[in-house]
Design a protein around this motif. Structure first.
Motif, PDB file in Angstrom:
ATOM      1  N   ALA A 211       0.833  -1.207   0.000  1.00  0.00           N
ATOM      2  CA  ALA A 211       0.000   0.000   0.000  1.00  0.00           C
ATOM      3  C   ALA A 211       0.867   1.256   0.000  1.00  0.00           C
ATOM      4  O   ALA A 211       0.542   2.256  -0.648  1.00  0.00           O
ATOM      5  CB  ALA A 211      -0.919  -0.015   1.215  1.00  0.00           C
ATOM      6  N   THR A 212       2.000   1.203   0.737  1.00  0.00           N
ATOM      7  CA  THR A 212       2.915   2.356   0.772  1.00  0.00           C
ATOM      8  C   THR A 212       3.457   2.653  -0.620  1.00  0.00           C
ATOM      9  O   THR A 212       3.531   3.805  -1.050  1.00  0.00           O
ATOM     10  CB  THR A 212       4.062   2.079   1.748  1.00  0.00           C
ATOM     11  N   LYS A 213       3.843   1.609  -1.354  1.00  0.00           N
ATOM     12  CA  LYS A 213       4.352   1.796  -2.711  1.00  0.00           C
ATOM     13  C   LYS A 213       3.261   2.361  -3.632  1.00  0.00           C
ATOM     14  O   LYS A 213       3.517   3.241  -4.459  1.00  0.00           O
ATOM     15  CB  LYS A 213       4.867   0.475  -3.260  1.00  0.00           C
ATOM     16  N   MET A 223      -5.298   9.174   1.359  1.00  0.00           N
ATOM     17  CA  MET A 223      -4.655   7.860   1.357  1.00  0.00           C
ATOM     18  C   MET A 223      -3.514   7.817   2.360  1.00  0.00           C
ATOM     19  O   MET A 223      -3.291   6.804   3.028  1.00  0.00           O
ATOM     20  CB  MET A 223      -4.157   7.527  -0.049  1.00  0.00           C
ATOM     21  N   ARG A 224      -2.783   8.927   2.463  1.00  0.00           N
ATOM     22  CA  ARG A 224      -1.680   8.974   3.433  1.00  0.00           C
ATOM     23  C   ARG A 224      -2.224   8.867   4.856  1.00  0.00           C
ATOM     24  O   ARG A 224      -1.625   8.214   5.714  1.00  0.00           O
ATOM     25  CB  ARG A 224      -0.883  10.261   3.264  1.00  0.00           C
ATOM     26  N   PHE A 225      -3.392   9.497   5.095  1.00  0.00           N
ATOM     27  CA  PHE A 225      -4.017   9.400   6.425  1.00  0.00           C
ATOM     28  C   PHE A 225      -4.399   7.947   6.737  1.00  0.00           C
ATOM     29  O   PHE A 225      -4.122   7.437   7.819  1.00  0.00           O
ATOM     30  CB  PHE A 225      -5.255  10.297   6.465  1.00  0.00           C
ATOM     31  N   ILE A 226      -5.025   7.253   5.782  1.00  0.00           N
ATOM     32  CA  ILE A 226      -5.418   5.862   6.001  1.00  0.00           C
ATOM     33  C   ILE A 226      -4.188   4.986   6.240  1.00  0.00           C
ATOM     34  O   ILE A 226      -4.180   4.103   7.104  1.00  0.00           O
ATOM     35  CB  ILE A 226      -6.230   5.338   4.795  1.00  0.00           C
ATOM     36  N   LEU A 227      -3.130   5.244   5.461  1.00  0.00           N
ATOM     37  CA  LEU A 227      -1.917   4.444   5.591  1.00  0.00           C
ATOM     38  C   LEU A 227      -1.282   4.630   6.969  1.00  0.00           C
ATOM     39  O   LEU A 227      -0.891   3.653   7.625  1.00  0.00           O
ATOM     40  CB  LEU A 227      -0.935   4.833   4.488  1.00  0.00           C
ATOM     41  N   ASN A 228      -1.206   5.886   7.439  1.00  0.00           N
ATOM     42  CA  ASN A 228      -0.627   6.143   8.762  1.00  0.00           C
ATOM     43  C   ASN A 228      -1.496   5.540   9.866  1.00  0.00           C
ATOM     44  O   ASN A 228      -0.987   5.033  10.873  1.00  0.00           O
ATOM     45  CB  ASN A 228      -0.463   7.642   8.983  1.00  0.00           C
ATOM     46  N   TYR A 229      -2.826   5.595   9.675  1.00  0.00           N
ATOM     47  CA  TYR A 229      -3.725   4.979  10.659  1.00  0.00           C
ATOM     48  C   TYR A 229      -3.503   3.461  10.701  1.00  0.00           C
ATOM     49  O   TYR A 229      -3.527   2.843  11.765  1.00  0.00           O
ATOM     50  CB  TYR A 229      -5.170   5.295  10.303  1.00  0.00           C
ATOM     51  N   LYS A 253      -1.670  15.746  14.347  1.00  0.00           N
ATOM     52  CA  LYS A 253      -1.093  16.994  13.844  1.00  0.00           C
ATOM     53  C   LYS A 253      -1.541  17.275  12.411  1.00  0.00           C
ATOM     54  O   LYS A 253      -1.752  18.428  12.026  1.00  0.00           O
ATOM     55  CB  LYS A 253       0.432  16.914  13.910  1.00  0.00           C
ATOM     56  N   GLU A 254      -1.655  16.212  11.593  1.00  0.00           N
ATOM     57  CA  GLU A 254      -2.032  16.389  10.193  1.00  0.00           C
ATOM     58  C   GLU A 254      -3.504  16.762  10.026  1.00  0.00           C
ATOM     59  O   GLU A 254      -3.870  17.468   9.091  1.00  0.00           O
ATOM     60  CB  GLU A 254      -1.749  15.101   9.403  1.00  0.00           C
ATOM     61  N   ILE A 255      -4.369  16.290  10.924  1.00  0.00           N
ATOM     62  CA  ILE A 255      -5.806  16.529  10.794  1.00  0.00           C
ATOM     63  C   ILE A 255      -6.149  17.880  11.413  1.00  0.00           C
ATOM     64  O   ILE A 255      -5.896  18.130  12.592  1.00  0.00           O
ATOM     65  CB  ILE A 255      -6.618  15.413  11.478  1.00  0.00           C
ATOM     66  N   ASN A 256      -6.722  18.754  10.606  1.00  0.00           N
ATOM     67  CA  ASN A 256      -7.168  20.064  11.088  1.00  0.00           C
ATOM     68  C   ASN A 256      -8.498  19.894  11.810  1.00  0.00           C
ATOM     69  O   ASN A 256      -9.476  19.459  11.212  1.00  0.00           O
ATOM     70  CB  ASN A 256      -7.327  21.031   9.909  1.00  0.00           C
ATOM     71  N   PRO A 257      -8.580  20.211  13.102  1.00  0.00           N
ATOM     72  CA  PRO A 257      -9.838  20.013  13.836  1.00  0.00           C
ATOM     73  C   PRO A 257     -10.983  20.856  13.306  1.00  0.00           C
ATOM     74  O   PRO A 257     -12.148  20.542  13.550  1.00  0.00           O
ATOM     75  CB  PRO A 257      -9.471  20.402  15.268  1.00  0.00           C
ATOM     76  N   VAL A 258     -10.659  21.914  12.555  1.00  0.00           N
ATOM     77  CA  VAL A 258     -11.719  22.759  11.991  1.00  0.00           C
ATOM     78  C   VAL A 258     -12.332  22.077  10.773  1.00  0.00           C
ATOM     79  O   VAL A 258     -13.555  22.050  10.607  1.00  0.00           O
ATOM     80  CB  VAL A 258     -11.155  24.143  11.614  1.00  0.00           C
TER      81      VAL A 258
END
Length: 609
Positions: A211-213, A223-229, A253-258
């Protein structure tokens, strides 16, 4: 100068629409709810801009994808009520259009809203219902690819691994059919998470790397969020808690709470749970407190947005009421004018209809007389055609075997066989004459069948002997069967007529080689007869027409084109089916079935007692 300044405005607007449509297509093609430069708020603003253009161009699939993304954007923003309302509006629109893709995307939007509200079972039900609709539709593989990741991952979160694996295998089949980079990513994510849940981290690592590749080629934010999760879940399952906490921290840090408050809250809660598990309760309590404050703020913001949405709807409704009142007044005056004009037109139409009725009656009488004349000519032609076609074979047999009887050198056994064949063909000729009379009246239901128990093998041998005597070809005629006898409830004369028609038809187009009659049992209920020749054959494109009346593929061949249509009639009356084998290419092979059990054939056209 003012005109020159204002002129570029619509061009700029049109350019923005084109750009937004291009961004929208990227989200659709890659199954993304948002991207780096495409936030939830941006998608919500696109709705009013792009909907009119898509409806004008009748791009309904893209239109419903847009509405699904808008509903998802509200869910991401925390406005679950609005998201569900948008999804239900989609569903009603799809119902009005009777549009399966619209139904499916509406149910996916409802499922996404439930998932954002952490109502996983309801989300699974919505996704499953969407897939059930797709099972009855065609060209919907793209929608299956969009629904499978959310459904599979949600099932895995509630530990329904067996059910998730069933859908995962279906998802992999679709990937083999449509091997895109985004589909590879989602398949790898689902497979990796499956192995994380069943506690096989080594296998999970293989698919995480895959998936990373896949993501490295385009590196979409979602997709980067799902991969890190997934990495965080993997580290947590493999007891690498420090790495899991580090991944959760990076995700927060990557997810903006707003822009994505729900995701931000869920990640904080999972981080707090992990801290509690490893004994860092103080940090966990602090995170829980911060999350509760954020949740309260999110609820208040959601209420304000919903109130503003209701105010906007109310103002629009008031304007619509005023416009409707003005339209009603205009319509009233229009109706009065139309009624006055209609009264005048009605008088004229009434007078014209009287004249037209008189002319139509006269025309109908003339057409009736013409149809009667054409039917009379057609009936006469049909009678003569059937007579010439059907009586030729039995007459030839009668003539041939009568000539043999005059030979003094034949023995008594041969003489008796000739007498039997003459008797059979006399009865066949009498039946044929009765059939031709029925056919001449174009009423096939008058044909009478006399069913009784007969040995099909004996009938086949008699037919072969008859055709050998009258054939006008160098081809050899054979009878093949592994059965010593085959009792059937049938009309022996009709069955002989059917087999002779097929064999004589084969001799016309097989100047040399062989013609084979075969009989076998397909089951305890059905016997199969086949007539195979090595002649010129019938082109595949013409095989669908050969059973039509008067159909002659070779105009130079003898006959009227009624033989095969009569064969089809007889087969249907005895309860079977007839067809030509399209796979046989060395000539032609005609096959028909005959019921064996008495209750199958006895109910068809029995002769009255």
């Amino acid at each position: 100068m003012l005109a020159g300044f204002l002129y570029p405005v619509p061009v700029h607007s049109a350019n923005n629409t084109s750009v937004h449509l291009a961004y929208l297509q990227i989200l659709i093609d890659n199954n993304l709810p948002y991207a780096k430069n495409i936030t939830a708020d941006s998608i919500i603003l696109w709705e009013k801009e792009l909907e009119p253009q898509l409806e004008k161009d009748k791009k309904y699939s893209t239109l419903f994808h847009l509405r699904q993304l808008v509903s998802g954007a509200y869910a991401i923003r925390g406005d679950i009520t609005i998201a569900v309302d948008k999804a239900h509006i989609m569903y009603e629109k799809a119902k009005e259009m009777d549009y399966d893709r619209g139904f499916t995307l509406s149910l996916r939007a409802i499922g996404d809203a439930y998932l954002s509200a952490n109502m996983r079972q309801q989300a699974i039900d919505s996704y499953t219902e969407a897939l059930n609709i797709l099972n009855t539709s065609e060209d919907t593989d793209d929608l299956r690819i969009h629904i499978f990741p959310n459904l599979i991952l949600t099932l895995l979160k509630i530990r329904e691994t067996d059910r998730a694996l069933v859908y995962l295998k279906q998802f992999e089949i679709l990937f083999d059919k449509y091997p895109t980079t985004s589909t590879l990513f989602y398949v790898s994510i689902c497979r990796a998470y499956y192995y994380v849940v069943i506690n096989q981290p080594d296998k999970a690592q293989i698919y995480i790397t895959e998936a990373t590749k896949a993501n490295s080629k385009k590196d979409y934010l979602y997709m980067r969020f799902i991969l890190n999760y997934l990495y965080a879940s993997y580290y947590k399952q493999s007891s690498q808690y420090n790495l899991a906490l580090e991944k959760y921290g990076n995700l927060i840090k990557e997810i903006n709470p707003v822009n994505s408050p729900n995701q931000h809250i869920q990640l904080n809660l999972q981080q707090a749970q992990l801290l509690s598990k490893i004994g860092q309760t103080d940090k966990a309590c602090l995170i829980y407190q911060m999350t509760n404050v954020l949740q309260d703020s999110l609820d208040n913001l959601s209420y304000v947005r919903q109130i503003n949405e209701l105010r906007t709807i109310y103002q629009i409704d008031q304007m619509e009421i005023q416009n409707q009142q003005e339209r009603n007044q205009t319509i009233l005056w229009g109706i009065l004018a139309v009624l006055s004009l209609s009264a005048l037109i009605t008088i004229l139409i009434f007078h014209i209809r009287i004249e037209n009725k008189r002319l139509r009656h006269s025309k109908e009488e003339q057409e009736k007389a013409q149809r009667h004349a054409r039917n009379s000519i057609k009936t006469k032609s049909l009678f003569l055609s059937n007579m010439s076609h059907e009586i030729r074979t039995p007459l030839n047999a009668l003539s041939g075997f009568s000539a043999i009887l005059t030979d003094d050198s034949i023995d008594n056994e041969t003489r008796q066989q000739c007498n039997d064949i003459i008797q059979q063909n006399s009865e066949l000729l009498l039946n044929l004459i009765n059939d031709v009379i029925d056919l001449s009246s174009l009423d096939m239901t008058k044909l009478v069948f006399n069913f009784k128990k007969c040995d099909a093998v004996v009938i086949c041998r008699n037919v072969i002997d008859t055709v050998k005597k009258v054939k006008q070809t160098q081809a050899d005629i054979h009878f093949v069967t592994t059965l010593e006898s085959l009792p059937l409830l049938t009309d022996d004369s009709r069955l002989q007529q059917l087999l002779i028609n097929l064999l004589i038809n084969a001799t016309k187009f097989t100047t040399e080689g062989s013609i084979t009659l075969e009989i076998r049992k397909e089951s305890d209920d059905t016997a199969i007869f086949s007539v195979t020749d090595t002649g010129c054959g019938i082109p595949l494109e013409n095989q669908s027409r050969i059973f039509n009346r008067f159909e002659k593929l070779n105009e130079g061949a003898q006959g009227t084109g009624l033989g095969l249509s009569i064969c089809q009639l007889i087969v249907e009356q005895i309860g079977g089916k007839i067809w030509i084998d399209p796979k046989y290419t060395a000539g032609a092979r005609f096959v028909f079935t005959h019921p064996i059990k008495p209750d199958t054939a006895a109910t068809k056209n029995e002769k009255p007692q």
